[in-house]
Scaffold this motif. Structure first.
Motif, short mmCIF file in Angstrom:
data_model
loop_
_atom_site.label_atom_id
_atom_site.label_comp_id
_atom_site.label_asym_id
_atom_site.label_seq_id
_atom_site.Cartn_x
_atom_site.Cartn_y
_atom_site.Cartn_z
N GLN A 26 0.83 -1.12 0.00
CA GLN A 26 0.00 0.09 0.09
C GLN A 26 0.88 1.07 -0.08
O GLN A 26 0.77 2.06 -0.75
N ILE A 27 1.88 1.46 0.90
CA ILE A 27 2.65 2.42 0.82
C ILE A 27 3.35 2.65 -0.66
O ILE A 27 3.61 3.59 -1.11
N ILE A 28 3.80 1.36 -1.22
CA ILE A 28 4.61 1.60 -2.40
C ILE A 28 3.62 2.25 -3.37
O ILE A 28 4.06 3.16 -4.22
N ARG A 29 2.27 1.64 -3.46
CA ARG A 29 1.49 2.07 -4.35
C ARG A 29 0.98 3.58 -4.40
O ARG A 29 1.07 4.39 -5.10
N HIS A 30 1.18 3.98 -3.08
CA HIS A 30 0.71 5.36 -2.70
C HIS A 30 1.75 6.16 -3.20
O HIS A 30 1.81 7.32 -3.96
N ILE A 31 3.08 5.86 -3.16
CA ILE A 31 4.14 6.89 -3.44
C ILE A 31 4.42 6.79 -5.10
O ILE A 31 4.55 7.92 -5.48
N ILE A 32 4.12 5.48 -5.67
CA ILE A 32 4.36 5.48 -7.08
C ILE A 32 2.90 6.45 -7.91
O ILE A 32 3.49 7.19 -8.73
N GLU A 33 1.89 6.39 -7.12
CA GLU A 33 0.61 7.16 -7.63
C GLU A 33 0.86 8.64 -7.28
O GLU A 33 0.38 9.41 -8.15
N SER A 34 1.25 9.12 -6.01
CA SER A 34 1.19 10.47 -5.70
C SER A 34 2.56 11.21 -5.74
O SER A 34 2.52 12.59 -5.66
N GLY A 35 3.51 10.50 -5.51
CA GLY A 35 4.93 11.08 -5.50
C GLY A 35 5.35 11.58 -4.07
O GLY A 35 6.33 12.13 -3.68
N SER A 36 4.34 11.35 -3.03
CA SER A 36 4.65 11.70 -1.73
C SER A 36 4.61 10.64 -0.80
O SER A 36 4.17 9.46 -1.02
N TYR A 37 5.46 10.97 0.42
CA TYR A 37 5.55 9.93 1.48
C TYR A 37 5.52 10.50 2.75
O TYR A 37 6.12 11.54 2.95
N LYS A 63 2.59 -2.18 -17.38
CA LYS A 63 1.95 -1.12 -17.51
C LYS A 63 3.09 -0.16 -18.13
O LYS A 63 4.36 -0.12 -17.83
N ASN A 64 2.70 0.82 -19.07
CA ASN A 64 3.31 1.74 -19.58
C ASN A 64 3.30 2.85 -18.36
O ASN A 64 2.27 3.38 -18.19
N ILE A 65 4.48 3.34 -17.84
CA ILE A 65 4.53 4.42 -16.89
C ILE A 65 5.04 5.69 -17.54
O ILE A 65 5.93 5.58 -18.14
N GLY A 66 4.59 6.85 -17.08
CA GLY A 66 5.16 7.91 -17.51
C GLY A 66 6.53 8.30 -16.67
O GLY A 66 6.74 7.66 -15.77
N ASP A 67 6.72 9.54 -16.85
CA ASP A 67 8.26 10.03 -16.21
C ASP A 67 8.15 10.08 -14.85
O ASP A 67 8.96 9.84 -13.96
N SER A 68 7.01 10.86 -14.53
CA SER A 68 6.67 11.16 -12.92
C SER A 68 6.70 9.81 -12.04
O SER A 68 7.28 9.68 -10.96
N GLU A 69 5.95 8.64 -12.72
CA GLU A 69 5.69 7.47 -12.25
C GLU A 69 7.08 6.70 -12.07
O GLU A 69 7.59 6.14 -11.18
N ALA A 70 7.87 6.75 -13.06
CA ALA A 70 9.38 6.46 -13.08
C ALA A 70 10.21 6.85 -12.05
O ALA A 70 10.77 6.24 -11.15
N GLU A 71 10.09 8.17 -11.94
CA GLU A 71 10.85 8.81 -10.88
C GLU A 71 10.39 8.34 -9.34
O GLU A 71 11.13 8.13 -8.54
N ASN A 72 9.06 8.13 -9.19
CA ASN A 72 8.70 7.77 -7.96
C ASN A 72 9.05 6.05 -7.67
O ASN A 72 9.25 5.91 -6.59
N LEU A 74 11.75 4.85 -8.69
CA LEU A 74 13.31 5.19 -8.25
C LEU A 74 13.31 5.49 -6.70
O LEU A 74 14.20 5.19 -5.90
N THR A 75 12.35 6.46 -6.44
CA THR A 75 12.29 6.92 -4.90
C THR A 75 11.98 5.75 -4.14
O THR A 75 12.77 5.55 -3.01
N VAL A 76 10.90 4.96 -4.55
CA VAL A 76 10.60 3.64 -3.57
C VAL A 76 11.93 2.99 -3.50
O VAL A 76 12.08 2.48 -2.32
N LEU A 77 12.64 2.69 -4.37
CA LEU A 77 13.67 1.67 -4.70
C LEU A 77 14.83 2.33 -3.45
O LEU A 77 15.54 1.67 -2.81
#
Length: 95
Positions: A26-37, A63-72, A74-77
């Motif tokens: 849930q945390i990972i999904r939230h970060i990927i979708e919103s970019g916040s944590y 899924k094809n993800i956008g640039d912001s999701e890709a950055e998110n 990387l933030t998760v990892l």
């Protein structure tokens, strides 16, 4: 005045914890979708290491993800591997 400030702080905290995801996925999904944590998310992710990568793959799948999701992602990892000595070891080596 101090009662009002206390109530506002309590309300903000209650809202954050109510909306705050609980499990690693849930945390990972939230970060990927919103970019916040939150700090508590950082603390929980820093303990799961490789599991974060596996859960991220499950979430984004093919899924094809956008640039912001890709950055998110990387933030998760980055968060998941930020402190290797805190990563929980689910299995110990057997000799």
């Amino acid at each position: 005045m101090s009662v009002l400030v206390f109530c506002l702080i309590a309300l903000c905290a209650a809202t954050h914890f109510k909306d705050s995801p609980g499990t690693g996925e849930q945390i990972i999904r939230h970060i990927i979708e919103s970019g916040s944590y939150a700090g508590q998310d950082d603390k929980q992710l820093s303990r799961i290491g490789d599991a974060a990568a596996i859960q991220t793959i499950r979430i984004i799948g093919g899924k094809n993800i956008g640039d912001s999701e890709a950055e998110n992602v990387l933030t998760v990892l980055e968060l998941a591997f930020s402190d290797p000595k805190c990563v929980a070891n689910p299995s110990s080596p057997k000799n």
